[in-house]
Design a protein around this motif. Sequence first.
Motif, PDB file in Angstrom:
ATOM      1  N   HIS A 164      -4.015   6.367  -5.992  1.00 44.08           N
ATOM      2  CA  HIS A 164      -4.159   7.131  -4.757  1.00 44.08           C
ATOM      3  C   HIS A 164      -3.438   8.477  -4.772  1.00 44.08           C
ATOM      4  O   HIS A 164      -4.010   9.506  -4.418  1.00 44.08           O
ATOM      5  CB  HIS A 164      -3.675   6.303  -3.574  1.00 44.08           C
ATOM      6  N   PHE A 197      -3.266  -6.716  -3.525  1.00 44.25           N
ATOM      7  CA  PHE A 197      -4.237  -6.681  -2.441  1.00 44.25           C
ATOM      8  C   PHE A 197      -5.215  -7.818  -2.720  1.00 44.25           C
ATOM      9  O   PHE A 197      -6.183  -7.672  -3.452  1.00 44.25           O
ATOM     10  CB  PHE A 197      -4.920  -5.322  -2.377  1.00 44.25           C
ATOM     11  N   ALA A 257       0.835  -1.199   0.000  1.00 45.91           N
ATOM     12  CA  ALA A 257       0.000   0.000   0.000  1.00 45.91           C
ATOM     13  C   ALA A 257       0.872   1.252   0.000  1.00 45.91           C
ATOM     14  O   ALA A 257       0.618   2.202  -0.732  1.00 45.91           O
ATOM     15  CB  ALA A 257      -0.931  -0.009   1.201  1.00 45.91           C
ATOM     16  N   GLU A 258       1.932   1.239   0.823  1.00 45.09           N
ATOM     17  CA  GLU A 258       2.801   2.418   0.863  1.00 45.09           C
ATOM     18  C   GLU A 258       3.527   2.585  -0.456  1.00 45.09           C
ATOM     19  O   GLU A 258       3.738   3.707  -0.923  1.00 45.09           O
ATOM     20  CB  GLU A 258       3.791   2.292   2.018  1.00 45.09           C
ATOM     21  N   ALA A 259       3.887   1.462  -1.071  1.00 43.21           N
ATOM     22  CA  ALA A 259       4.552   1.555  -2.367  1.00 43.21           C
ATOM     23  C   ALA A 259       3.605   2.087  -3.435  1.00 43.21           C
ATOM     24  O   ALA A 259       4.036   2.501  -4.494  1.00 43.21           O
ATOM     25  CB  ALA A 259       5.092   0.191  -2.781  1.00 43.21           C
ATOM     26  N   PRO A 307       8.358   5.476   1.192  1.00 42.16           N
ATOM     27  CA  PRO A 307       7.800   4.859  -0.021  1.00 42.16           C
ATOM     28  C   PRO A 307       6.715   5.700  -0.677  1.00 42.16           C
ATOM     29  O   PRO A 307       6.712   5.868  -1.898  1.00 42.16           O
ATOM     30  CB  PRO A 307       7.228   3.538   0.481  1.00 42.16           C
ATOM     31  N   HIS A 308       5.793   6.258   0.154  1.00 36.34           N
ATOM     32  CA  HIS A 308       4.691   6.960  -0.502  1.00 36.34           C
ATOM     33  C   HIS A 308       5.147   8.243  -1.164  1.00 36.34           C
ATOM     34  O   HIS A 308       4.596   8.651  -2.185  1.00 36.34           O
ATOM     35  CB  HIS A 308       3.538   7.192   0.467  1.00 36.34           C
ATOM     36  N   THR A 318       6.712   7.317  -4.545  1.00 34.66           N
ATOM     37  CA  THR A 318       5.666   7.075  -5.547  1.00 34.66           C
ATOM     38  C   THR A 318       5.062   8.393  -5.997  1.00 34.66           C
ATOM     39  O   THR A 318       4.827   8.620  -7.183  1.00 34.66           O
ATOM     40  CB  THR A 318       4.566   6.179  -4.951  1.00 34.66           C
ATOM     41  N   ILE A 355       0.398   5.397  -0.656  1.00 37.40           N
ATOM     42  CA  ILE A 355      -0.494   5.645   0.473  1.00 37.40           C
ATOM     43  C   ILE A 355       0.336   5.953   1.712  1.00 37.40           C
ATOM     44  O   ILE A 355       1.261   5.201   2.038  1.00 37.40           O
ATOM     45  CB  ILE A 355      -1.396   4.419   0.712  1.00 37.40           C
TER      46      ILE A 355
END
Lengths: 643, 276
Positions: free
Chosen positions: B108, B94, A503-505, B76-77, B80, A508
Amino acid sequence: MTTTTTETTPVIPLPARAAAALTGLGALATAASAAMAWTWTSDFPGDLTFYGSPAGLQWLALAAGLLTLVVLLGSQGVPGLRWATPAGSNNAVLYAATGTLAVSVYSVASIAVELDGLVNLEPGGWVLAAGGLITVLGALGLPLDRRTAVPLRIVDKRLFLLVPAAPLVWFGTHAIPEDKPVAPVLTALAGGVAIATGAVLLVQLGHLANTWLRLGKIERPLDAPRALPSWVEVLVIIVAFGLGLFAITFGIDTEYGELFIGCLLFAGPTLAALTKSGLIARLRALTVKHRPVTTGAAFAAAASFPFTQSSDQYTSVATNILIFATVALGLNIVVGLAGLLDLGYVAFLGVGAYSAALVSGSPASPIHVQFPFWAAMLTGAAVSMIFGVIIGAPTLRLRGDYLAIVTLGFGEIFRITMLNLNGTTGPKVTNGSNGIPRIPDLEIFGFDLGKPHTVAGIELGRFSNYYLLMLLVTAVVVLIFARVGNSRIGRAWVAIREDETAAEAMGINGFRLKLLAFALGACLAGLAGTVQAHVSYTVTPDQYTFAEALPPNSAFLLAAVILGGMGTISGPLAGATLLFLIPKKLEFLADYQLLAFGAALIVLMRVRPEGLIPNRRQQLEFHEAAIPAQPTGEPTALTKAGA
Amino acid sequence: MTTTAAPLLEVTGVTMRFGGLTAVNDVSLTVGEGEIIGLIGPNGAGKTTFFNCLTGLYVPTEGTVRYRDVQLPPKPHLVTQAGIARTFQNIRLFANMTVLENVLVGRHTRTKEGIFSAILRGPGYHRAEAESRAKAMELLEFTGLADKAEHLARNLPYGEQRKLEIARALASDPGLLLLDEPTAGMNPQETRAAEELVFAIRDKGISILVIEHDMRFIFNLCDRTAVLVQGQKIVEGDRETVQNDERVITAYLGAPLEEAAPAAEGTTPAAPEDTK
Ligand SMILES: Nc1ncnc2c1ncn2[C@@H]1O[C@H](COP(=O)(O)OP(=O)(O)O)[C@@H](O)[C@H]1O
Ligand SMILES: [Mg+2]
């Protein structure tokens, strides 16, 4: 999951016609027994001594018999009743028959136990017992969807050592005089061994039955439904919710525990039968098609509950159920969507309740102000949210089980702090264990919620007023859950729950979103707390514990979410209703209440591990079982090192 | 972008130590606009660790990573957000979300709708949501998964899960895509299809840094290839440079190169320990 290993055969080899006739006969007999006297004395609760006027458990027998009959006629293809089993499977008949048997055996057994012996049965009781048995025997003779082979599973052989251990311990307890100090210890030990032995034998019996019956989870595809005019579909939805309201009202209004257990025994197999018959799937399709109507019907049904009641006795139960269910739904944001294990959630309900109590104008509050209710609600929600952020900010940066530990601690710290702010061990704010009493009733736009009002000729008492107010709060929480859950934010929460690293990648900000979920959850619980403070007149610290025999407490809230179905709206609502009612209605079992409650929970989780109302996603999984799963391990199980 | 000459990604002297183990040792690398760069090396050479250092999953012990002339923060976010997307060697979808939802999660960073907008559902919210869905469906068309949009990710076959990871990464509109062994576990046809996909992504103007074991794949695709052995970059260059480098042959290629290029004949497969 494989479809090639199934067959359609009876368990008891009978001609199909004869089996159907037998089932029908049994069902009719059971239903008819409702009009006869079951016992000669009115000592048994409900007074089952009359001919021609069913009462209590007899209504259940009537309903179970008729339902089995309808499902049977539907699966036999009788014109006009085919809608009853669109999947056309006889397994639905078997489940309905099981419900009939459960009701009849349970009724006969509880009469025999409470009145000491089968001699207390009148002919009607014998008809009931025979009817239940014949129904199931007949249903076992119908061609059923079965597996061709189910290997016999044996529980861990070492557990069978308990079987010889049980009489030994029993002998030991009886050989030792009662005045010896070890006697109570041995008695407890004997009880434990007896329960464990019973459980092992039951599980093994279940495995044996499974091998013999070979009824696995076999799905029949449903063909496309016949197109109905849309007003008919809407009508069907409304009727379904009307029936639902009736069933829940019947359950809440049960005056004695025996009847409530009967309800549960009837409801379980009946729901299984309706699922197997395909009716639930049909109804679900309709509700998806007419979403606004469904939501409207659900709330209309809920709102009409107070109008079915003549006293405050059960509206107070229903109000507390609503509070509990709303808080469970709030917790579902934290646990079900974002995947954060919060073991102290009830404290946020407490923060909201204490905040509202302090600004309620109660003479016991050190702050002598009386906020209008909307302001009190906002205060409670805001204070609760602030606490959520204070607890969440340092802990949510960490992964893993830290949050569970910290929230568990917070829950206890909250309760102990409220105890200590009593003027002796701390500043005088909360009156310690006495709590803040005499919280005045609310007055909203001149409408005093403490007084009865007459609406449409029906008098609504104090609890009815609060019930309706709480229903509004529930509606707001449902709306927030539905809208946020199905948005960019909700998807991010689910992504974090599934795999935080991935998710962080994807861009988020894990910490921020987890904090958001945590704060929103706290805020909604605080909102419910503000109403709770007024409903219960008094807030005390011991209303907000981690675990106790009665809800709401953190353990029960978590159980309601998991039992009901994580990540869904109706799941926690249904789970909370059941979890509130079961212990309340089992009070007549006295010392065995918790034991029976535990057993009920284990049965529920065994029968439906995915929760009462499975997530839409889990349903999808169900339909796509033919597609192979990925060969690697669960992605969620991977650690950061494996990225 | 400052000048046309400035590389898209500029990695200087990245070192990653885990206690006594130096998994990545002083590696520098650049990726230019529109380039496809390969990264090869034996198992345990530190390739994935190097990716994790670029994407903020690990904070490098030493060294800097600059993207479009800006130093990347090790989160990481934020990486991205800056425009670098990645896939994972061991698929990390997921699993219990649908294919479409997986791609929507990838959007996102490029959308802003917050919690209040989600509750109030004004026209702006609906517009943004519709746009996201359209964009996600477009990516599913692009990767050939459009007809499975409503399936659960966990129920996709292996090859399609890899494609979905790529679609999800592309959803963040990256300027640079990092692929970690995109063809692992694929059959030859699927591998060729993956090659086509990588070219198609490059044609969208996205640069690519790819870790692979399949030599044919690497040499068909890449403008340059860097070889990592025991955390160190031993050589970097085009196909000839890499194939003919003594150290590469002894350290790593051995058997695989014999199939891919007969030039490597006579070399014996050697353990990476023999290099230093
Ligand atoms: N989080 C970590 N902690 C300790 N050692 C690690 C960690 N991540 C990777 N390593 C080690 O770094 C080395 C390189 O691993 P990796 O980057 O996965 O290799 P490759 O992707 O080239 O096969 C391995 O020896 C591995 O055990
Ligand atoms: Mg790797």
